[in-house]
Design a protein around this motif. Structure first.
Motif, mmCIF file in Angstrom:
data_model
loop_
_atom_site.group_PDB
_atom_site.id
_atom_site.type_symbol
_atom_site.label_atom_id
_atom_site.label_comp_id
_atom_site.label_asym_id
_atom_site.label_seq_id
_atom_site.Cartn_x
_atom_site.Cartn_y
_atom_site.Cartn_z
ATOM 1 N N GLY A 163 0.860 -1.188 0.000
ATOM 2 C CA GLY A 163 0.000 0.000 0.000
ATOM 3 C C GLY A 163 0.887 1.225 0.000
ATOM 4 N N ILE A 164 0.274 2.373 -0.167
ATOM 5 C CA ILE A 164 1.067 3.607 -0.198
ATOM 6 C C ILE A 164 0.258 4.736 0.443
ATOM 7 N N GLY A 165 0.938 5.805 0.840
ATOM 8 C CA GLY A 165 0.249 6.933 1.471
ATOM 9 C C GLY A 165 -0.435 6.465 2.746
ATOM 10 N N GLY A 166 -1.690 6.820 2.905
ATOM 11 C CA GLY A 166 -2.416 6.431 4.113
ATOM 12 C C GLY A 166 -2.566 4.933 4.272
ATOM 13 N N SER A 167 -2.411 4.191 3.201
ATOM 14 C CA SER A 167 -2.530 2.737 3.286
ATOM 15 C C SER A 167 -1.195 2.090 3.636
ATOM 16 N N ASP A 168 -0.226 2.906 3.982
ATOM 17 C CA ASP A 168 1.104 2.416 4.352
ATOM 18 C C ASP A 168 1.643 3.132 5.591
ATOM 19 N N ALA A 216 -3.479 -3.327 0.388
ATOM 20 C CA ALA A 216 -4.207 -2.285 1.133
ATOM 21 C C ALA A 216 -4.357 -1.053 0.262
ATOM 22 N N SER A 217 -5.571 -0.814 -0.181
ATOM 23 C CA SER A 217 -5.810 0.374 -1.001
ATOM 24 C C SER A 217 -7.284 0.744 -0.908
ATOM 25 N N LYS A 218 -7.535 1.942 -0.465
ATOM 26 C CA LYS A 218 -8.929 2.389 -0.346
ATOM 27 C C LYS A 218 -9.624 2.272 -1.703
ATOM 28 N N THR A 219 -8.967 2.765 -2.736
ATOM 29 C CA THR A 219 -9.600 2.790 -4.052
ATOM 30 C C THR A 219 -9.372 1.506 -4.845
ATOM 31 N N PHE A 220 -8.312 0.797 -4.529
ATOM 32 C CA PHE A 220 -7.852 -0.381 -5.281
ATOM 33 C C PHE A 220 -7.554 -0.016 -6.741
ATOM 34 N N THR A 221 -7.178 1.221 -6.953
ATOM 35 C CA THR A 221 -6.795 1.636 -8.305
ATOM 36 C C THR A 221 -5.430 2.336 -8.301
ATOM 37 N N THR A 222 -4.853 2.543 -7.128
ATOM 38 C CA THR A 222 -3.597 3.301 -7.056
ATOM 39 C C THR A 222 -2.500 2.560 -7.809
ATOM 40 N N GLN A 223 -1.918 3.258 -8.780
ATOM 41 C CA GLN A 223 -1.001 2.602 -9.720
ATOM 42 C C GLN A 223 0.164 1.895 -9.019
ATOM 43 N N GLN A 360 3.649 14.068 8.203
ATOM 44 C CA GLN A 360 3.770 14.843 6.959
ATOM 45 C C GLN A 360 2.530 14.651 6.108
ATOM 46 N N GLN A 361 2.126 13.400 5.932
ATOM 47 C CA GLN A 361 0.922 13.186 5.114
ATOM 48 C C GLN A 361 -0.318 13.713 5.837
ATOM 49 N N ALA A 362 -0.423 13.342 7.132
ATOM 50 C CA ALA A 362 -1.634 13.731 7.875
ATOM 51 C C ALA A 362 -1.843 15.244 7.802
ATOM 52 N N MET A 364 0.144 17.749 5.924
ATOM 53 C CA MET A 364 0.362 18.495 4.673
ATOM 54 C C MET A 364 -0.648 18.130 3.593
ATOM 55 N N GLU A 365 -1.132 16.879 3.593
ATOM 56 C CA GLU A 365 -2.171 16.525 2.611
ATOM 57 C C GLU A 365 -3.516 17.104 3.062
ATOM 58 N N SER A 366 -3.651 17.359 4.356
ATOM 59 C CA SER A 366 -4.918 17.917 4.862
ATOM 60 C C SER A 366 -4.973 19.429 4.693
ATOM 61 N N GLY A 510 -4.871 18.256 -4.952
ATOM 62 C CA GLY A 510 -3.526 18.622 -5.406
ATOM 63 C C GLY A 510 -2.690 17.445 -5.860
ATOM 64 N N VAL A 511 -2.984 16.245 -5.372
ATOM 65 C CA VAL A 511 -2.156 15.108 -5.788
ATOM 66 C C VAL A 511 -2.682 14.467 -7.077
ATOM 67 N N GLU A 512 -3.870 14.912 -7.504
ATOM 68 C CA GLU A 512 -4.504 14.259 -8.655
ATOM 69 C C GLU A 512 -3.827 14.601 -9.983
ATOM 70 N N GLY A 514 -0.764 15.325 -10.846
ATOM 71 C CA GLY A 514 0.457 14.558 -11.102
ATOM 72 C C GLY A 514 0.131 13.125 -11.508
ATOM 73 N N LYS A 515 -0.875 12.549 -10.817
ATOM 74 C CA LYS A 515 -1.270 11.163 -11.136
ATOM 75 C C LYS A 515 -1.762 11.071 -12.574
ATOM 76 N N GLN A 516 -2.601 12.060 -12.967
ATOM 77 C CA GLN A 516 -3.162 12.037 -14.334
ATOM 78 C C GLN A 516 -2.058 12.198 -15.376
HETATM 79 O O1 F6P Z 1 -1.579 10.393 -2.260
HETATM 80 C C1 F6P Z 1 -2.910 10.458 -2.602
HETATM 81 C C2 F6P Z 1 -3.701 9.359 -1.966
HETATM 82 O O2 F6P Z 1 -4.982 9.415 -2.493
HETATM 83 C C3 F6P Z 1 -3.730 9.433 -0.434
HETATM 84 O O3 F6P Z 1 -4.676 10.304 0.043
HETATM 85 C C4 F6P Z 1 -3.967 8.013 -0.084
HETATM 86 O O4 F6P Z 1 -3.670 7.763 1.258
HETATM 87 C C5 F6P Z 1 -3.047 7.319 -1.051
HETATM 88 O O5 F6P Z 1 -3.162 8.072 -2.243
HETATM 89 C C6 F6P Z 1 -3.337 5.863 -1.304
HETATM 90 O O6 F6P Z 1 -4.628 5.672 -1.805
HETATM 91 P P1 F6P Z 1 -5.314 4.241 -1.833
HETATM 92 O O7 F6P Z 1 -5.471 3.764 -0.432
HETATM 93 O O8 F6P Z 1 -6.619 4.437 -2.522
HETATM 94 O O9 F6P Z 1 -4.411 3.309 -2.605
#
Ligand code: F6P
Length: 551
Positions: A163-168, A216-223, A360-362, A364-366, A510-512, A514-516
């Motif tokens: 997982g990454i970000g909040g999922s890590d 672990a991924s909230k969206t299950f789409t994070t590259q 930092q994430q909690a 600065m992303e907020s 703001g993070v979208e 870059g992803k796109q």
């Molecule tokens: O970095 C952007 C973000 O959407 C975070 O808010 C989130 O914690 C992270 O990507 C991971 O997202 P996901 O859990 O959907 O894979």
């Protein structure tokens, strides 16, 4: 003008930082900015008692700040003008305060140990929350006891959270912090980086027959996560050969059931959560599965209880005795009146070394936003740059700048009073350094003190101006409960600051972008002809890479 007697009834401006209290605070700042904390301490022998607060397992000493009783009174009025109390009720009551995504923000429901109903769209979320906590507990017990086995019949030894970000960051930080509580057989690993070196290096050390993956991924789409999860599945199948074995070795944590099924994970092995849990606030949800596996359901519950205790304190304590509110207001004081750009987090505890990364994430992303919740561009500072590392190591790296640099950098010093694992003599050394640094930052060393201390000339570089603010946070001990309190303390600090800055702290547009763009650029890296669809710099870099990329 007596700045403390501003009439709140006259305050109409919607942005708290444009109100009359702000004007009063600016005037107060003018008066106080040249006052040294040495003078404030000399004038008030009770300063520690006046400006410290014990809540449960945590002592906060905020006396080494550039404040007086009047400062706090004005800042508290600012919180009142901002309607922090009203927004706090909206948060806890499940109102859709994440306005750009039309979502409630209910990480507090995940640790609602009172179990009182929390309604979203008229439905109580608590039965579903409790069901997932129970599901995690049952699963963790099977893995921990060894009754859940891998495809060769051996118990699980290694668990890899992909997982990454909040999922890590949250589960990883908590796992490190609670290492004393971990199961003797089970090792947790966290793979987040899409740089192949991360997962490759990790898997080289593991046995597929005894390894469990948590995707672990909230969206299950994070590259990044899905790429690593695909790689992990491939690696596993190379050894296990039969896809039927995936069920024993892959579980998912997500809000996206369809994507989990499409990936090939048995929905019975999926742990769900909800869109009202923000990624960076999700460690209390099923995203904390690796924590439950490592420390067991009871310790996870203690973590939730600690957070709930802080929630209760935040909801009920008057602002002037409310720890998250005080920390938030001090941050606003430095950001918006002293012009501080950053805030350092300095844990003097090896086990809390990842707390700065997590925060930092909690934070600065907020609150890293320049448009307020009404869509207006703000004309004041919002979230600070959060940075830091293990304090004792930082002393030998960047503290020089904290002590004698030109910038004002408020800092949180965090330590555990007792450490089960530390050697007593070493812990005293750690503690002495913790105390010495906050004292030196506050007091500094005057020219007279420098001359009389016997140091040789030149003296000017050996004079310390001091007057650098810091908070000291002392945990009785680093336990699941105190850690839960500490994390929730910061969550609420961030919330209060977001309200004062009139932000929606719960989206992250703001993070979208870059992803796109990354998705657009990826196929261009293997294009056969020269890429010229971007600016000259990006085109140049893409074409440089295209010509040299390993095939
Ligand atoms: O970095 C952007 C973000 O959407 C975070 O808010 C989130 O914690 C992270 O990507 C991971 O997202 P996901 O859990 O959907 O894979």
């Amino acid at each position: 003008m007596d700045t403390t007697t501003v009439n709140l009834a006259n305050v109409a401006s919607p942005a708290p930082l444009h109100c009359a209290i702000s004007v009063a605070l600016r005037q107060h700042y003018q008066a106080l900015s040249s006052v040294h904390m040495r003078e404030l301490f000399a004038a008030d022998p009770q300063r520690f008692e006046r400006f410290s607060l014990q809540v449960g397992d945590i002592l906060l000493d905020y006396s080494k700040n550039r404040i007086t009783a009047e400062t706090l009174q004005l800042l508290t009025q600012l919180a009142e003008v901002a309607d922090v109390a009203g927004w706090r009720d909206r948060l806890f009551n499940g109102e859709k305060i994440n306005n750009t995504e039309d979502r409630a923000v209910l990480h507090t429901a995940l640790r609602n140990q009172s179990n009182t109903p929390v309604l979203v769209d008229g439905a109580d979320v608590m039965p579903a929350v409790n069901a997932v906590i129970a599901q995690m507990g049952v699963f963790a017990e099977r893995v921990r006891s060894g009754t859940w086995t891998g495809y060769t019949g051996k118990p699980i030894v290694d668990v890899v959270n992909v997982g990454i970000g909040g999922s890590d960051l949250g589960p990883h930080m908590v796992y490190q912090a609670l290492k004393d509580y971990r199961h003797a057989r089970l090792n947790m690993h966290y793979v987040s980086n899409v740089d192949g070196a991360h997962i490759k290096e990790k898997l080289e050390t593991l046995d597929p027959a005894t390894t469990l993956f948590i995707v672990a991924s909230k969206t299950f789409t994070t590259q990044e996560t899905m790429t690593n999860a695909d790689y992990a599945r491939e690696w596993f199948l190379q050894h296990a050969e039969d896809a039927a074995h995936i069920a024993q070795h892959f579980v998912a944590v997500s809000t996206n059931r369809d994507a989990v099924v499409a990936f090939g994970i048995d929905p019975d092995n999926m742990f769900g959560f909800w869109d009202w849990v923000g990624g960076r606030y999700s460690l209390w949800s099923a995203i904390g599965l690796s924590i439950v596996l490592a420390v067991g359901a009871d310790n996870f519950k203690a973590l939730l209880s600690g957070a709930h205790a802080m929630d209760t304190h935040f909801r009920t304590a008057p602002f002037e005795r409310n720890m998250p509110v005080i920390l938030a207001l001090l941050g606003v004081w430095y950001s918006n009146f002293f012009g501080a750009e950053s805030h350092a987090v300095l844990p003097y505890d090896h086990y809390l070394r990842s707390l700065p990364l997590y925060l930092q994430q909690a934070d600065m992303e907020s609150n890293g936003k320049s448009v307020d919740r009404d869509g207006n561009t703000v004309d004041y500072n919002t979230g600070p740059i959060i940075w830091g590392t293990s304090g004792i190591n930082g002393q030998h790296a960047f503290y020089q700048l904290l002590h004698q640099g030109t910038r004002l950098i408020p800092a949180d010093f965090i330590v555990s009073v007792t450490e089960q694992n530390s050697l007593p003599e070493q812990h005293d050394i750690l503690m002495a350094n913790f105390l010495a640094q906050t004292e030196a930052l506050m007091h500094g060393r005057t020219l007279d003190e420098t001359l009389s201390s016997g140091v040789t000339a030149p003296h000017a570089p050996k004079v310390f101006a001091g007057n650098h603010p810091s908070n000291a946070l002392l945990l009785d001990a680093l336990t699941p409960h105190s850690l839960g309190m500490l994390i929730a303390l910061y969550e609420h600090k961030i919330f209060v600051q977001g309200i004062i800055w009139n932000l929606n702290s719960y989206d992250q547009w703001g993070v979208e972008l870059g992803k796109q763009l990354a998705k657009r650029i990826l196929p261009e890296l293997t294009a056969t002809s020269t890429v010229n669809t971007h600016d000259a710099s990006t085109n140049g870099l893409i074409n440089h890479y295209r010509q040299r990329r390993p095939t």
